[in-house]
Enzyme design. Sequence first.
Site, mmCIF file in Angstrom:
data_model
loop_
_atom_site.group_PDB
_atom_site.id
_atom_site.type_symbol
_atom_site.label_atom_id
_atom_site.label_comp_id
_atom_site.label_asym_id
_atom_site.label_seq_id
_atom_site.Cartn_x
_atom_site.Cartn_y
_atom_site.Cartn_z
ATOM 1 N N GLU A 162 -56.446 -16.461 9.700
ATOM 2 C CA GLU A 162 -57.448 -15.443 9.366
ATOM 3 C C GLU A 162 -58.003 -15.550 7.948
ATOM 4 O O GLU A 162 -58.266 -14.539 7.307
ATOM 5 C CB GLU A 162 -56.852 -14.039 9.588
HETATM 6 C C1 ACM Z 1 -52.026 -13.458 13.513
HETATM 7 O O1 ACM Z 1 -51.824 -12.620 14.412
HETATM 8 N N1 ACM Z 1 -52.926 -13.221 12.577
HETATM 9 C C2 ACM Z 1 -51.301 -14.703 13.478
#
Ligand code: ACM
Length: 695
Positions: A343
Site C-alpha cells: 500500500e
Molecule cells: C495489507 O492488508 N495491507 C497487507
Amino acid sequence: MTGKFNLYNFEDASIMCDLKNKIVVFFIVVLSMMHFCYGVTDSIGTTSRDVNILPWPKHISLESTGQFVLSNDFSVHVKGDYNPRINTAISYFLDRIDQKTGILFIDKDIVGDSHKSNLIISIKRQGDLELFEDESYTLKITASKILLNATTDLGAIHGLETLLQLLTHNKTSFFFPLADIADTPRFPWRGLMIDVARHYQPVHVIKRNIAAMSAVKLNVFHWHLSDDQGFRVEIKSYPKLQELASDGLYYTQEEIKEVVQFASDKGIRVIPEIDVPGHATAILTAYPELASKDTLYHIERGKGVFDATLDPTNKQTYEFLESIISELAVLFPDKYFHIGGDENKGKHWGENIKIQEFKRKNNLKNNHEIQTFFNIKLQEILKKNGKIMMGWDEIFQPNLPKDIVIHSWRGKEAMIESAKKGYQSILSKGYYIDLLFDTKTHYVNDPIPLDHGLKPQQLKNILGGEATMWAELVSSINIDSRIWPRTAAIAERFWSEKTITDFNNLIPRLNAVSISLEDHGLTHLKSRRQILRNLFQTLDIEHLVVLSEVCKPITARERVGQFYKTFHPLTLFVDACTPDTPQTIRFFGLVQKFMANQENKEEIIEMLTLWKENHQNIMDSTKNPILNELLELSKTLEMLSEMTLKKIKNEEIFTVQELKKADDLLVIADMPIQNVRLAIVDEFKSLIKAINTHY
Ligand code: ACM
C-alpha cells in the site's frame, strides 16, 4: 454430535439382544471396515467415529469398539531423541489430561523403562524450525499401549495434540478410542499473523495464541511489529523508536527472546514484519529525517492508508534499516524476514523533487520501479544478515531475485503468477479474519484454486497460507474471539487434504476444539460475558447473552468511514458479538434440514421460543441507556420468532400480508444497530420459504 452416525454407540449396541438390530450393526461395521481399508478420508461425515480431531488427519482408521482406558498409572516413555522441547510438550500434554479428568497420575516424569509405560514416543531426531521440516507422525492406539512415532519432535508434538483431542469419556471412564493414524500436513507454511501495531498486545496474549496455534497444528507466527500506529520492538541503536513511536507499548528485546523461545517450545516459527517503505508514520515520528516529505509526523490514531514513506534515495534510510535488521536478525532466528511493502502509493515520492530527479537519473519508470530499487537494496541487507526476504504482493515486480516469498493478500492472481515465475508464495486472501466474515467463508477458501493452470513443479511454490488478524478493532479483551475458533477452521484448510470440506462435519469438531482452546488461557468464549457484565454493570446477563449470540458485528469494511480512533473502547456490545456462534450455526443446520425434509421441527420450535421470550426477559431485567437502541433489534427478533413459531406449530402458511410484514422485519433486522445486525436473517428467510412450501 447430533444427527451423525456415531460408532461409539456400538458399545451400547453390542449389548442389544434384538437379533434384527445385531444384524444391522454387523453390516454397518463391515461396511465401515471396508471403508477404512481403503484409508478413505474424504467423506468423514459418514465414516468416522464420533471423534473431534481438528485438523482432520491424512489417514485414519478407527476401531468401532474397544478403548484404551486412562488410569492413574498412565505414563510416558521416550525412545530416541529426547530433548527439552519434547519434555516440555509432554508435561503440557499430561497437565491438560489431568485437568480434564481429575486423574492424579502416579508418575508425571518421563519413565525410563518402556515396559512400564503405556505411551511410547519414538523420535529419530530433533526437528529444525525450518520450512519443509518433517512434521509427520503416526499414532497407534491399542487397548494396552499407545505408540507415537515421528521423525522429529515437531511431528511428535502434533501427534500429542491429536491424541489429546481423541480423549473422550463415557459414564464410567476416560479413554482413547482404538485408532491407527498416519498424518502429515498438506502445506508446510501454516500461519497466523497478529498486528500489534494498531493495538498493542501484551506478551501473555501473544503466548496464549501461540499455544493455541500449536494445538491446531499451525506452525508460523507472523508478528506484524510496525505500522503507522506504532513501532513495537525495542531497537537499541535507534532508541527513539520505542521512546517516541510506541506510546510506551513495545516489546523489550528480552520479551522478544522469551516469546521466540516459547514459540520454539511449541514447534512454531516466528517471522517478524517491519513494514517499509510505506506504513511508516510511527518510524518517521521518531526519525523524520528519513522521510520523503519534510513535515511533522505523529503516531497515527486513525485507520486507513497514509502517505508517510521512507526516502529511498537517502543513504541514512539504508543505514537505519541495516541497524534494525541486524538487531532483529539475532532476536528472530528464522530464515525469513517480512518487509511489508504494501500500500505504498508513493504520493510523497511524487511530490519530492530530489526523489523525482533520482528516478530520472536511474531510469526508473514509475513508483513501482522506485520501490523495486528500494527492495533490492533491502534484500541485500537481509541477505547479509542471513535472511530471506518476504513481502506483501506489491513487492512482486520484475527484477527481484527469485529467492523471495510473495505474500498474496489482494487476490490469488499474484500468488499464481509468482508461482508460475518461480517465486515461492503464501496466501492470505480469503483468510482476513479481521473482516469478521463467518467461519464457512474462510473454510471453503482453498489456497489453490481449481483453475490454477500451474505445472506440478510450479504448484510446489505455493507454500501455504496465513490467517491475518489486523488490529484496528481488537484489544486484548476481544482479540481471542476474533481469532478463534475461526482460525482452527483455517488451520484444517492448511493441514488437511483438499477433499476435507464438509462444513457440517467440521462444526461439532470445531465446537469441541473451541472449548479445549480455553486450556491455553484464551478468552474467546468468556470475553462475551465479561464484556456484557462490564457494559451493563450486572451479573444478570444471560438474556443479553442470548441476544448477543444471534447478533453479529457488521464487517470491518462497513466500519470504514465511521468515526474511529485507536483509543476508542473495544468493549461495547459489538465486541461481545462474533461473526458466528454455535447457536447461529446450529439454526442454519436445522433450517437446512427442515427445508429438505421437514426434519428438526421440535428443535426449531425450541430455539424460536427462546428468542420470542428473550425480549420480555431483557425488558424485565435490564435498564440501561446503551440497551435502548438494541431493544429495537431484540423486539424485531421477538416478532419474527413469534410469527414463525405460530406458523410452524400450526403447520400453516404465511399469508401475503404476513409475508410482507416478515419481510419488513427482516429488513430492520439486517440494518446495523450499534454496529451489529441480526445474524440469522437469511435463515429466517429460508425457514419462511420452507414453511410456505411444505404446508
Ligand atoms: C495489507 O492488508 N495491507 C497487507
